[in-house]
Design a protein around this motif. Structure first.
Motif, PDB file in Angstrom:
ATOM      1  N   UNK A   1       5.120  48.362  22.597  1.00  0.00           N
ATOM      2  CA  UNK A   1       4.777  47.032  21.590  1.00  0.00           C
ATOM      3  C   UNK A   1       5.980  46.609  20.683  1.00  0.00           C
ATOM      4  N   UNK A   2       6.656  45.233  20.732  1.00  0.00           N
ATOM      5  CA  UNK A   2       7.761  45.555  20.154  1.00  0.00           C
ATOM      6  C   UNK A   2       7.618  44.231  18.854  1.00  0.00           C
ATOM      7  N   UNK A   3       8.116  44.335  17.863  1.00  0.00           N
ATOM      8  CA  UNK A   3       7.749  43.279  16.448  1.00  0.00           C
ATOM      9  C   UNK A   3       9.268  42.906  16.187  1.00  0.00           C
ATOM     10  N   UNK A   4       8.451  40.845  16.188  1.00  0.00           N
ATOM     11  CA  UNK A   4       9.704  40.616  15.135  1.00  0.00           C
ATOM     12  C   UNK A   4       8.811  39.985  14.207  1.00  0.00           C
ATOM     13  N   UNK A   5      10.306  39.257  13.541  1.00  0.00           N
ATOM     14  CA  UNK A   5      10.365  39.064  12.086  1.00  0.00           C
ATOM     15  C   UNK A   5      10.647  37.637  12.201  1.00  0.00           C
ATOM     16  N   UNK A   6       9.444  36.403  11.926  1.00  0.00           N
ATOM     17  CA  UNK A   6      10.591  35.255  12.357  1.00  0.00           C
ATOM     18  C   UNK A   6      10.101  34.552  11.014  1.00  0.00           C
ATOM     19  N   UNK A   7      11.729  34.227  10.735  1.00  0.00           N
ATOM     20  CA  UNK A   7      12.392  33.843   9.332  1.00  0.00           C
ATOM     21  C   UNK A   7      11.388  32.016   8.888  1.00  0.00           C
ATOM     22  N   UNK A   8      10.618  30.966   8.884  1.00  0.00           N
ATOM     23  CA  UNK A   8      10.549  29.921   8.328  1.00  0.00           C
ATOM     24  C   UNK A   8      12.272  29.025   7.970  1.00  0.00           C
ATOM     25  N   UNK A   9      12.398  27.944   8.647  1.00  0.00           N
ATOM     26  CA  UNK A   9      13.075  27.505   8.135  1.00  0.00           C
ATOM     27  C   UNK A   9      13.411  26.475   7.102  1.00  0.00           C
ATOM     28  N   UNK A  10      11.466  25.768   6.811  1.00  0.00           N
ATOM     29  CA  UNK A  10      11.276  25.197   5.860  1.00  0.00           C
ATOM     30  C   UNK A  10       9.854  26.233   5.069  1.00  0.00           C
ATOM     31  N   UNK A  11       9.715  26.891   3.991  1.00  0.00           N
ATOM     32  CA  UNK A  11       8.981  27.212   2.930  1.00  0.00           C
ATOM     33  C   UNK A  11       8.068  27.236   3.417  1.00  0.00           C
ATOM     34  N   UNK A  12       6.401  27.411   3.153  1.00  0.00           N
ATOM     35  CA  UNK A  12       5.044  26.780   3.637  1.00  0.00           C
ATOM     36  C   UNK A  12       4.283  26.969   2.377  1.00  0.00           C
ATOM     37  N   UNK A  13       4.154  26.900   1.518  1.00  0.00           N
ATOM     38  CA  UNK A  13       3.035  26.006   0.495  1.00  0.00           C
ATOM     39  C   UNK A  13       1.902  27.483   0.624  1.00  0.00           C
ATOM     40  N   UNK A  14       1.715  28.243   0.004  1.00  0.00           N
ATOM     41  CA  UNK A  14       0.233  29.359   0.114  1.00  0.00           C
ATOM     42  C   UNK A  14      -0.828  28.676   1.074  1.00  0.00           C
ATOM     43  N   UNK A  49       3.558  40.990  17.212  1.00  0.00           N
ATOM     44  CA  UNK A  49       3.858  41.804  17.719  1.00  0.00           C
ATOM     45  C   UNK A  49       4.508  41.450  19.189  1.00  0.00           C
ATOM     46  N   UNK A  50       4.626  42.041  20.112  1.00  0.00           N
ATOM     47  CA  UNK A  50       4.813  41.291  21.301  1.00  0.00           C
ATOM     48  C   UNK A  50       4.965  42.396  22.116  1.00  0.00           C
ATOM     49  N   UNK A  51       3.931  42.270  23.616  1.00  0.00           N
ATOM     50  CA  UNK A  51       3.969  43.525  25.104  1.00  0.00           C
ATOM     51  C   UNK A  51       5.157  43.741  25.314  1.00  0.00           C
ATOM     52  N   UNK A  52       5.409  42.893  25.742  1.00  0.00           N
ATOM     53  CA  UNK A  52       6.561  42.886  26.801  1.00  0.00           C
ATOM     54  C   UNK A  52       7.764  42.609  25.440  1.00  0.00           C
ATOM     55  N   UNK A  53       9.819  42.688  26.023  1.00  0.00           N
ATOM     56  CA  UNK A  53      11.010  42.602  25.562  1.00  0.00           C
ATOM     57  C   UNK A  53      10.482  40.802  25.273  1.00  0.00           C
TER      58      UNK A  53
END
Length: 396
Positions: A1-14, A49-53
């Protein structure tokens, strides 16, 4: 299992976080799970998370596309409640879905697929019969039985392909060619996934699995003049929506049953009929002793920069209401929607009234599995535990 942190270019209000969460799995089929990362009252990233690369940069591009196009431009409005049940929540003990599985009342057949039997099926049929009788008896609806498949052209004409591509499920067939059949049948066993073989040897049939029943009704009356006095049609059938990994117990299925009601007529006449059916539905919920409420809503439009404006227009104009019933503390599901279309479908399908004016339309749809499940969440899986008045109301 692979973990990726994806930053938002424009932060989103809660306040928009739930809207993004409803769309993450549609960003990529590689995503197995996700969580929103919050900072200073904003969603600033999504951890997946993704199963593959998988290329993190490409995942981030897709999530940011959804955020910038479909979510960030949304104007979140106060949800208007137009009716609340007088009955209090009384949840059954334990996990109701697990109990239904243990008793054999539901059986998992695949992702987003269940079979049902016994009391669950009997309750689903009984609830449907109450709605059907209401449609036919009080509103004079003509009952129609439709085929399961619907033409892709009908969905395109009605705007479904442009509005909800994430839900679309098509019907495929093998190429009509003897060589294709031979190659498919004698292909090396285990050499290729069956799904891949079907894709390689197949083609779109020209039909889709219907996402709802009302498109059959619009197709039926395509190009017709309906006359004056209004027209009402009710139908029940299987509907299909690709819910991706959002599928959940009986609450969100890929394959489910809808009881639909469609009204045609003059604008005010249709609006009044929708309102009357909404009120009659609330009376039924009250009679059954169920908690719940009706609130303003919008459709989950996807994939088009116009959609945030369309969603806002639905809410501000009162074009869509949902009947929501509780299934757990703090969580409800929509068991019915009440939708006004104006002349949208009348124009698309050239449906007219006496004198040639374009027909207005409205539709009401009940998701029967959800309706039955919310019933069990309140009263439990044993018929003997249900109030006698409720058993009488359903004829059980």
């Amino acid at each position: 299992m692979r973990t990726h942190q994806l930053r938002l270019d424009s932060p989103l209000p809660l306040s928009h976080g739930d809207e993004l969460a409803k769309r993450i799995y549609y960003a990529s089929s590689d995503i197995e799970s996700f969580r929103l990362i919050e900072k200073e009252q904003c969603v600033v990233a999504v951890e997946v998370t993704t199963a593959d690369e998988v290329e993190t940069v490409d995942l981030a591009r897709k999530v940011n596309l959804i955020n910038d196009r479909d979510v960030l431009p949304q104007r979140i409005t106060h949800t208007e409640r137009v009716w609340s049940s007088p009955h209090s929540e009384r949840f059954a003990d334990g996990d109701v879905y697990d109990q239904l599985l243990a008793l054999g009342l539901v059986h998992e057949m695949g992702q987003g697929l269940i079979a049902s039997s016994g009391l669950f099926t009997a309750t689903l049929h009984a609830l449907d019969e109450r709605i059907r009788s209401l449609a036919v008896g009080r509103f004079g609806a003509r009952e129609q039985l439709y085929p399961t498949l619907i033409s892709t052209e009908t969905l395109q004409r009605g705007g479904y392909l442009d509005s909800f591509p994430q839900f679309l499920m098509s019907a495929q067939r093998l190429h009509a060619d003897v060589d294709t059949y031979s190659e498919f049948v004698v292909g090396e066993e285990g050499a290729e996934d069956v799904g891949a073989r079907l894709a390689r040897h197949g083609e779109h049939s020209g039909y889709c699995l219907p996402p709802t029943m009302c498109f059959h009704t619009y197709q039926q009356f395509h190009g017709e003049e309906l006359g004056s006095g209004g027209t009402a049609v009710t139908s029940r059938g299987k509907s299909f929506r690709h819910e991706s990994r959002y599928s959940r117990s009986v609450e969100r299925l890929w394959d489910f049953t809808i009881r639909e009601m469609v009204f045609f007529g003059e604008g005010k006449e249709v609006a009044d009929l929708r309102q009357s059916f909404l009120e009659a539905s609330c009376e039924l919920i009250d009679e059954l002793g169920l908690p719940g409420h009706v609130e303003g809503a919008n459709d989950p439009f996807f994939g088009d920069g116009r959609n945030p404006r369309r969603m806002l227009a639905q809410r501000l104009s009162g074009l869509k209401y949902e009947l929501r019933l509780p299934v757990a503390a703090g969580r409800t599901v929509s068991v019915a929607s009440f939708n006004a279309h104006g002349t949208l479908f009348g124009e698309a399908f050239k449906i007219t009234l006496a004198g040639g004016t374009t027909a207005s339309s409205a539709c009401v749809g009940f998701g029967l599995e959800r309706f039955a499940y919310s019933f069990f969440c309140q009263y439990g899986p044993e018929l003997g535990d249900w109030p006698a008045s409720v058993r009488r109301s359903l004829g059980l």
